[in-house]
Design a protein around this motif. Structure first.
Motif, PDB file in Angstrom:
ATOM      1  N   ARG A 151      38.678  32.088  53.602  1.00  0.00           N
ATOM      2  CA  ARG A 151      37.928  32.004  51.927  1.00  0.00           C
ATOM      3  C   ARG A 151      38.551  33.782  51.332  1.00  0.00           C
ATOM      4  O   ARG A 151      39.220  33.791  50.780  1.00  0.00           O
ATOM      5  CB  ARG A 151      36.918  32.069  51.436  1.00  0.00           C
ATOM      6  N   TYR A 152      38.400  34.066  52.276  1.00  0.00           N
ATOM      7  CA  TYR A 152      38.224  35.934  52.051  1.00  0.00           C
ATOM      8  C   TYR A 152      39.516  36.883  51.737  1.00  0.00           C
ATOM      9  O   TYR A 152      40.540  37.460  51.596  1.00  0.00           O
ATOM     10  CB  TYR A 152      37.711  36.484  52.323  1.00  0.00           C
ATOM     11  N   ARG A 153      40.879  35.753  53.161  1.00  0.00           N
ATOM     12  CA  ARG A 153      42.149  35.991  53.636  1.00  0.00           C
ATOM     13  C   ARG A 153      43.186  35.272  53.514  1.00  0.00           C
ATOM     14  O   ARG A 153      44.169  35.394  54.076  1.00  0.00           O
ATOM     15  CB  ARG A 153      42.187  36.477  54.665  1.00  0.00           C
ATOM     16  N   ASN A 157      46.048  40.641  47.280  1.00  0.00           N
ATOM     17  CA  ASN A 157      45.678  41.566  45.745  1.00  0.00           C
ATOM     18  C   ASN A 157      46.787  42.548  46.269  1.00  0.00           C
ATOM     19  O   ASN A 157      46.872  42.810  47.767  1.00  0.00           O
ATOM     20  CB  ASN A 157      45.045  42.040  45.894  1.00  0.00           C
ATOM     21  N   ALA A 178      43.584  37.247  44.618  1.00  0.00           N
ATOM     22  CA  ALA A 178      42.456  36.746  45.620  1.00  0.00           C
ATOM     23  C   ALA A 178      40.904  36.934  45.008  1.00  0.00           C
ATOM     24  O   ALA A 178      40.501  35.910  45.441  1.00  0.00           O
ATOM     25  CB  ALA A 178      42.001  37.423  46.544  1.00  0.00           C
ATOM     26  N   HIS A 181      41.420  33.361  43.072  1.00  0.00           N
ATOM     27  CA  HIS A 181      40.676  32.610  44.098  1.00  0.00           C
ATOM     28  C   HIS A 181      39.141  32.926  44.825  1.00  0.00           C
ATOM     29  O   HIS A 181      38.688  31.693  44.743  1.00  0.00           O
ATOM     30  CB  HIS A 181      41.582  32.895  45.530  1.00  0.00           C
ATOM     31  N   LEU A 182      38.902  33.887  44.947  1.00  0.00           N
ATOM     32  CA  LEU A 182      37.295  33.578  44.853  1.00  0.00           C
ATOM     33  C   LEU A 182      36.470  33.561  44.117  1.00  0.00           C
ATOM     34  O   LEU A 182      35.534  33.588  43.823  1.00  0.00           O
ATOM     35  CB  LEU A 182      36.317  35.745  45.191  1.00  0.00           C
ATOM     36  N   TYR A 195      37.618  43.641  40.769  1.00  0.00           N
ATOM     37  CA  TYR A 195      38.076  44.637  41.882  1.00  0.00           C
ATOM     38  C   TYR A 195      37.534  45.747  41.913  1.00  0.00           C
ATOM     39  O   TYR A 195      37.046  46.324  43.444  1.00  0.00           O
ATOM     40  CB  TYR A 195      39.713  44.278  41.464  1.00  0.00           C
ATOM     41  N   GLU A 199      35.443  46.089  45.392  1.00  0.00           N
ATOM     42  CA  GLU A 199      36.217  46.491  46.455  1.00  0.00           C
ATOM     43  C   GLU A 199      36.329  46.652  48.240  1.00  0.00           C
ATOM     44  O   GLU A 199      36.889  45.797  48.988  1.00  0.00           O
ATOM     45  CB  GLU A 199      37.354  47.619  46.312  1.00  0.00           C
ATOM     46  N   LEU A 202      36.035  43.850  49.823  1.00  0.00           N
ATOM     47  CA  LEU A 202      36.920  43.238  50.343  1.00  0.00           C
ATOM     48  C   LEU A 202      37.534  43.340  50.904  1.00  0.00           C
ATOM     49  O   LEU A 202      37.928  42.589  52.174  1.00  0.00           O
ATOM     50  CB  LEU A 202      37.835  42.819  48.988  1.00  0.00           C
ATOM     51  N   GLN A 205      34.966  42.667  54.040  1.00  0.00           N
ATOM     52  CA  GLN A 205      35.631  41.026  54.505  1.00  0.00           C
ATOM     53  C   GLN A 205      37.519  40.838  55.398  1.00  0.00           C
ATOM     54  O   GLN A 205      37.636  39.338  55.368  1.00  0.00           O
ATOM     55  CB  GLN A 205      35.585  40.153  53.203  1.00  0.00           C
ATOM     56  N   THR A 207      40.328  40.899  53.780  1.00  0.00           N
ATOM     57  CA  THR A 207      40.830  40.613  52.166  1.00  0.00           C
ATOM     58  C   THR A 207      42.604  41.290  52.374  1.00  0.00           C
ATOM     59  O   THR A 207      42.477  42.609  52.287  1.00  0.00           O
ATOM     60  CB  THR A 207      40.645  40.604  50.346  1.00  0.00           C
TER      61      THR A 207
END
Length: 218
Positions: A151-153, A157, A178, A181-182, A195, A199, A202, A205, A207
């Protein structure tokens, strides 16, 4: 994603109206695109389930790039007919068909009213160039290298340098894809604020936060 009406169900008609009005300009029926796009969000980068995965073919050379754009556009137009037709209610089928006829009809009517090679080229080349631009910047670049499904990857961005900010406006913030999508219900003009707020999360995780040209971590 219901960004226009938000939680106000009474304004759902306004959200749909915007979709139906925009669709004839790009020749992708709203009735088709909304199903296709939601499946893209559910199954991002899954080769056998993500309908947008076809766009990954852009990375295999010039010929593949051109072929991929045409396949991608055709997939967007016909997705409803291929995937939803058998289970869709009659009303949705009728709307899809009406969208197709209107999208083609206004172009034919315009050429019939003012027939010229130049106008035909504008309509055809404009459609293809617009489709190519959209496929590349809104679908392909934000998802390279199409290998991650977490999900996070699964989406990038892309950090735009200051001198390229005007292009980011045309890109309507989708360089921070991203975020889209999130949190798909967040409107594009709030991507940067969100963002900035998340950040650190992210980065924790994993991202991808990359330079828009170098594609290296920023």
């Amino acid at each position: 994603h219901g960004n226009i009406n938000g939680n106000n169900k009474k304004l759902q008609w306004l959200n749909d109206l915007c979709g139906y009005l925009a669709a004839p300009l790009i020749s992708v029926p709203y009735a088709s695109h909304r199903y296709e796009h939601m499946n893209h969000h559910r199954h991002t980068n899954q080769a056998d389930k993500d309908p947008d995965f076809v766009i990954s073919g852009m990375q295999h050379g010039f010929v593949s790039f051109i072929k991929t754009v045409l396949v991608f556009i055709w997939m967007q137009i016909t997705y409803f007919a291929r995937v939803k037709w058998d289970t869709a209610p009659t009303k949705e089928r009728a709307i899809y068909c009406a969208e197709l006829m209107f999208s083609l009809g206004w172009r034919v009517a315009l050429l019939a009213y003012a027939p010229s090679i130049e106008l035909a080229l504008v309509l055809v080349l404009g459609f293809l160039l617009g489709g190519t631009f959209t496929a590349y910047w809104f679908a392909y670049r934000p998802h390279i290298p199409y290998q991650e499904t977490a999900r996070y990857r699964n989406t990038n961005n892309l950090i735009v340098p200051v001198w390229l900010k005007p292009f980011e406006w045309i890109w309507v913030g989708q360089n921070l894809h991203a975020i889209h999508h999130l949190f798909p219900r967040v409107p594009f003009y709030k991507y940067h604020a969100l963002y900035s707020d998340i950040e650190p999360i992210l980065r924790k995780q994993g991202t991808p936060i990359l330079g828009v040209f170098s594609r290296k971590p920023v």
